[in-house]
Design an enzyme around this catalytic site. Structure first.
Site, mmCIF file in Angstrom:
data_model
loop_
_atom_site.group_PDB
_atom_site.id
_atom_site.type_symbol
_atom_site.label_atom_id
_atom_site.label_comp_id
_atom_site.label_asym_id
_atom_site.label_seq_id
_atom_site.Cartn_x
_atom_site.Cartn_y
_atom_site.Cartn_z
ATOM 1 N N ASP A 42 141.476 50.785 26.414
ATOM 2 C CA ASP A 42 140.384 49.821 26.270
ATOM 3 C C ASP A 42 140.200 49.516 24.789
ATOM 4 O O ASP A 42 140.417 50.384 23.939
ATOM 5 C CB ASP A 42 139.079 50.348 26.865
ATOM 6 C CG ASP A 42 138.146 49.213 27.255
ATOM 7 O OD1 ASP A 42 138.198 48.773 28.428
ATOM 8 O OD2 ASP A 42 137.376 48.743 26.401
ATOM 9 N N ASP A 69 142.635 45.020 35.507
ATOM 10 C CA ASP A 69 141.342 44.525 35.987
ATOM 11 C C ASP A 69 140.683 43.835 34.799
ATOM 12 O O ASP A 69 139.911 44.433 34.061
ATOM 13 C CB ASP A 69 140.501 45.697 36.505
ATOM 14 C CG ASP A 69 139.288 45.219 37.271
ATOM 15 O OD1 ASP A 69 139.402 44.238 38.017
ATOM 16 O OD2 ASP A 69 138.207 45.816 37.113
ATOM 17 N N CYS A 126 136.533 39.899 38.564
ATOM 18 C CA CYS A 126 135.341 39.719 39.387
ATOM 19 C C CYS A 126 134.754 38.320 39.184
ATOM 20 O O CYS A 126 133.552 38.121 39.307
ATOM 21 C CB CYS A 126 134.298 40.803 39.123
ATOM 22 S SG CYS A 126 133.640 40.802 37.463
#
Length: 409
Positions: A154, A282, A344
């Protein structure tokens, strides 16, 4: 899907329960965004009907009654997703002993489905290219068990540190390593068993060139380096230019290895034979598919929504970022391996369009049918074999899922 800062979570959680039954007064600019993307505003009035989902740590099934007592609600088993349970949306889990003791954690069922689509097997080397805030990482570690390896990446160090805390809380970090790095540039492959191992190395400060067992205690040089970075505002620059290893488990394969060998960027074609078996991308997105996330902007301020979701320049940058993350994740994938791309967002631009652009330039990428989806409450995406979860169809947050395999050269 990427999470949100802990400081923002605390603000939203205070007001979330009060707003469960209220229709969200969406601002005109967001309604225009929905109209431009062919999205129905009615989806944002469904927060009160969408359950909250939790995952029970494997081996805790005998304690379900205790968990129900602590949460003061029943756990409704999700029949299509092993280990997942639905609870009423107003239930807060953070104050329960079950959560504090690492028996349960919150993760949306749609995210669980995306991870299940990877079909992680014992012995796999798995890469989570956008790892924060950590629930997906925990589920992947659970699926791996006591074999293989898990690498989490990340770009935000404080968010990855939260992943580290979560892995330790659930005792899932044994085979994991965490890198602060730009996911579009990250190029480190799984640990190669042929790398030179130095025997008798037990102290990081005593032998700075070799990995000993990980400790949270930093050397004087590391502390001075961090202090200088904080003073000059270079934290993010450093994170994006060179991967920083902030955690590794004792069975992650690093102990005893020379740091220069492990931290050496891979050659362009090395991943085909020595890359990751499974990759999860993701990707960062506008989060418009998460009804509860959009709901929180009522507390953060709608101007924040303008900046994070509606700003045209940011959206264009996001589309480029998503494509670059997908491209780099595929580059790190072993031939025959599987990659899952998800966001999302409910928009076509961040999902089907990104997939089409990627496929048009990557002839070795084969879009795969997700066989498990035959029993999932989702619908087909705009491209055959892709999937869409949404509040109306799935009783989950919105999530787009596409799965690829890497063909031989």
């Amino acid at each position: 899907m990427e999470g949100i800062d802990s400081s923002e979570v605390s603000v939203s959680d205070r007001g979330e329960e009060q707003q469960q039954d209220a229709s969200l007064p969406l601002p005109a600019a967001f309604l225009e965004f929905l109209s431009e993307n062919g999205l129905d505003p009615a989806v944002y009035s469904m927060a009160a009907t969408i359950p909250r989902y939790i995952r029970l740590k494997p081996g805790m099934e005998s304690q379900i009654a205790d968990v129900e007592g602590e949460l003061k609600c029943g756990l409704e088993k999700v029949p299509w997703l092993p280990g997942f349970y639905a609870i009423p949306p107003e239930i807060q889990i953070a104050g329960s002993k079950a959560y504090q003791q690492g028996k349960i954690y919150g993760i949306d069922a749609s995210s669980g489905a995306a991870i299940l689509a990877l079909d992680v097997r014992p012995g796999d080397h798995v890469l989570d290219l956008c790892a924060a805030p950590g629930a997906k990482l925990c589920m992947l570690a659970d699926m791996l068990g006591s074999t293989g390896s898990l690498t989490g990446v990340d770009v935000a160090k404080h968010r990855l540190a939260a992943c580290r805390t979560m892995l330790q809380k659930y005792s899932l970090g044994d085979r994991t390593r965490l890198f602060v790095a730009d996911g579009t540039l990250f190029s480190l492959l799984p640990v190669d068993s042929s790398l030179r191992r130095v025997e008798g190395s037990t102290d990081l400060e005593g032998n700075e060139n070799t990995f000993s067992e990980w400790t949270s205690r930093r050397s004087w040089k590391d502390r001075q380096r961090a202090k200088k970075a904080n003073a000059t505002g270079l934290q993010h620059l450093q994170a994006t230019s060179e991967p920083e290893l902030i955690y590794y488990g004792k069975h992650s394969g690093l102990v005893g290895l020379c740091k220069s060998d492990v931290l050496c960027p891979s050659a362009d074609d090395a991943a085909c034979t020595s890359g990751y078996d499974k990759v999860l991308v993701d990707a960062e997105c506008t989060h418009d598919g998460s009804v509860k996330h959009i709901q929180k902007f009522e507390f953060w301020g709608w101007k924040t929504l303008d900046r994070r979701v509606l700003d045209a320049e940011r959206t264009d940058n996001l589309l480029q970022l998503q494509l670059r993350l997908l491209t780099n994740g595929f580059k790190l994938l072993k031939t025959g391996g599987s990659l899952v791309y998800s966001t999302c967002s409910l928009t076509v631009a961040q999902n089907e369009n990104v997939v089409q652009k990627f496929l048009s330039t990557h002839p070795l990428a084969d879009l795969q049918k997700i066989d498990l989806s035959d029993s999932w409450p989702c619908r087909s995406g705009g491209i055959p074999k892709t999937l869409r979860f949404d509040p109306a169809t799935s009783q989950t947050s919105g999530l787009f899922v596409a799965k690829f395999s890497k063909l031989p050269t």
